[in-house]
Design an enzyme around this catalytic site. Sequence first.
Site, PDB file in Angstrom:
ATOM      1  N   SER A 138       2.651   1.506 -16.529  1.00  0.00           N
ATOM      2  CA  SER A 138       2.440   0.187 -15.919  1.00  0.00           C
ATOM      3  C   SER A 138       2.521  -0.866 -17.005  1.00  0.00           C
ATOM      4  CB  SER A 138       1.060   0.147 -15.254  1.00  0.00           C
ATOM      5  OG  SER A 138       0.993   1.133 -14.263  1.00  0.00           O
TER       6      SER A 138
ATOM      7  N   ASN B 290       0.069  -6.652  -3.733  1.00  0.00           N
ATOM      8  CA  ASN B 290      -0.648  -6.555  -2.464  1.00  0.00           C
ATOM      9  C   ASN B 290      -1.841  -7.497  -2.540  1.00  0.00           C
ATOM     10  OD1 ASN B 290       0.351  -4.707  -0.498  1.00  0.00           O
ATOM     11  ND2 ASN B 290      -0.225  -2.989  -1.790  1.00  0.00           N
TER      12      ASN B 290
ATOM     13  N   GLU C 188     -10.365   6.734  -2.548  1.00  0.00           N
ATOM     14  CA  GLU C 188      -9.297   6.576  -1.557  1.00  0.00           C
ATOM     15  C   GLU C 188      -8.116   7.470  -1.898  1.00  0.00           C
ATOM     16  OE1 GLU C 188      -8.059   2.521  -1.520  1.00  0.00           O
ATOM     17  OE2 GLU C 188     -10.066   1.772  -1.066  1.00  0.00           O
TER      18      GLU C 188
ATOM     19  N   CYS D 115      -6.333  -5.873  -9.733  1.00  0.00           N
ATOM     20  CA  CYS D 115      -6.637  -4.612  -9.053  1.00  0.00           C
ATOM     21  C   CYS D 115      -8.068  -4.549  -8.541  1.00  0.00           C
ATOM     22  CB  CYS D 115      -6.379  -3.469 -10.025  1.00  0.00           C
ATOM     23  SG  CYS D 115      -6.862  -1.874  -9.373  1.00  0.00           S
TER      24      CYS D 115
ATOM     25  N   CYS E 292      -4.745  -0.270  -3.907  1.00  0.00           N
ATOM     26  CA  CYS E 292      -5.735   0.690  -4.369  1.00  0.00           C
ATOM     27  C   CYS E 292      -7.115   0.064  -4.531  1.00  0.00           C
ATOM     28  CB  CYS E 292      -5.179   1.294  -5.647  1.00  0.00           C
ATOM     29  SG  CYS E 292      -6.173   1.376  -7.080  1.00  0.00           S
TER      30      CYS E 292
ATOM     31  N   CYS F 202      -7.441  -4.061 -15.015  1.00  0.00           N
ATOM     32  CA  CYS F 202      -6.241  -4.856 -14.707  1.00  0.00           C
ATOM     33  C   CYS F 202      -6.650  -5.976 -13.743  1.00  0.00           C
ATOM     34  CB  CYS F 202      -5.165  -3.983 -14.073  1.00  0.00           C
ATOM     35  SG  CYS F 202      -4.716  -2.585 -15.118  1.00  0.00           S
TER      36      CYS F 202
ATOM     37  N   CYS G 149     -12.519   2.252 -12.062  1.00  0.00           N
ATOM     38  CA  CYS G 149     -11.570   2.333 -13.171  1.00  0.00           C
ATOM     39  C   CYS G 149     -12.038   1.423 -14.293  1.00  0.00           C
ATOM     40  CB  CYS G 149     -10.173   1.921 -12.706  1.00  0.00           C
ATOM     41  SG  CYS G 149      -8.944   2.099 -14.025  1.00  0.00           S
TER      42      CYS G 149
ATOM     43  N   CYS H  27      -0.675   9.919  -2.475  1.00  0.00           N
ATOM     44  CA  CYS H  27      -1.106   9.078  -3.596  1.00  0.00           C
ATOM     45  C   CYS H  27      -2.597   9.340  -3.787  1.00  0.00           C
ATOM     46  CB  CYS H  27      -0.848   7.604  -3.277  1.00  0.00           C
ATOM     47  SG  CYS H  27      -1.409   6.515  -4.603  1.00  0.00           S
TER      48      CYS H  27
HETATM   49  S1  SF4 Z   1      -4.219  -0.866 -11.732  1.00  0.00           S
HETATM   50 FE1  SF4 Z   1      -4.734   1.281 -12.126  1.00  0.00          FE
HETATM   51  S2  SF4 Z   1      -5.327   1.296 -14.305  1.00  0.00           S
HETATM   52 FE2  SF4 Z   1      -5.388  -0.865 -13.661  1.00  0.00          FE
HETATM   53  S3  SF4 Z   1      -7.546  -1.219 -13.029  1.00  0.00           S
HETATM   54 FE3  SF4 Z   1      -6.379  -0.602 -11.184  1.00  0.00          FE
HETATM   55  S4  SF4 Z   1      -6.677   1.617 -11.038  1.00  0.00           S
HETATM   56 FE4  SF4 Z   1      -7.189   1.009 -13.111  1.00  0.00          FE
END
Ligand code: SF4
Length: 352
Positions: free
Chosen positions: A225, A301, A100, A127, A337, A124, A120, A113
């Site tokens: 972050s 979000n 994306e 996410c 994301c 996290c 990933c 972005c």
């Molecule tokens: S917030 Fe960023 S670093 Fe953390 S799992 Fe999602 S994409 Fe990966």
Amino acid sequence: MNLLPGHPTPLPAILDQSPEALRAWFAERGQPALRVKQVRRWVLAGRAESFEQMSDLPRDVRAELAQQFSPLGTRIERHLIATDETHKLLLRLHDDRMIECVLIQEAPRRTACISTQVGCGMGCVFCASGLNGVVRNLTASEILEQLARLRNLTPAPDGRLTNVVVMGMGEPLANLDNLIEALEVAGHKDGLGIGARHITISTVGLPAKIRRLADLGKQYHLAVSLHAPNDLLRTRIVPTNDKTGIADILAAADDFFEKTGRQVTYEYVLLGGLNDSPREARELATLLQGRKAHVNLIPFNDVEGLPYTRPTPEALKRAGMSVKVRKRKGSEIDAACGQLRRKVEQEVASAV
Ligand code: SF4
């Protein structure tokens, strides 16, 4: 390769070819080395999405290029536009993976972005991108192409991207070499003309890579972050923290500031009931005291399937910190994301 039925095998992307390989390709056809620069300039600066548009190349050369290469290596799988003019692209890569990227428009800024990995590995807990782990790093051209595709959504002929935030899918510093290669090309006048000062690289905090980035001597803006003011809580939210720890990350970020002179931003996603109490606010203020740093509060979000909620940022504001609550852009188009990619993959899985 796992292509969907009906999708032809894609031709190799022109940006994936090294300048040497392209020079040799043109030389075999009696064409000067200058053609390499022309073709790349057409794709990066000239908005060309077909070889036919490259009007200063001989017609027969354009035809042969079109038989052997594609000007762009990705295909637009979905294009969503929010009422606030935020655009989200879901791009299908040559190996059928999806990523994306987003164009956020807040005059006079047009911010791209972009993603750096498929999936990933950081995990996290809030996410969508990390839910299924990391599949692979993006190539430099796949990173660059997101910028070209988003720039092509701005008004022709002069619309341009003013800023880039590397905050999409993936941990950018886990793919640092390809990212830097792409950003170098993007910054070139024959590329997209976006200088390092207008580019923000966001990381969960990989200390060795932060130091490598600092050593490059470029003026990139670094965003770390953080999401929690102590290791116990941070490891619950960002599992890789158990290997690094906050102290090491802050020390590396301090080095980055010393070497580049650029103030570091600390990102803090507010998760209701988990990291948003006055106690955490005070702890965060103490942790960052004495540092020339900025804190960005990010309203969570909502992500389908995850149990977190979005609180108000009042607690951190009461602690007297310099804070900025990021506006939610494009919230109705699965802007968090990884959400759109996940949704489309689920749709495809339930259709077979
Ligand atoms: S917030 Fe960023 S670093 Fe953390 S799992 Fe999602 S994409 Fe990966």
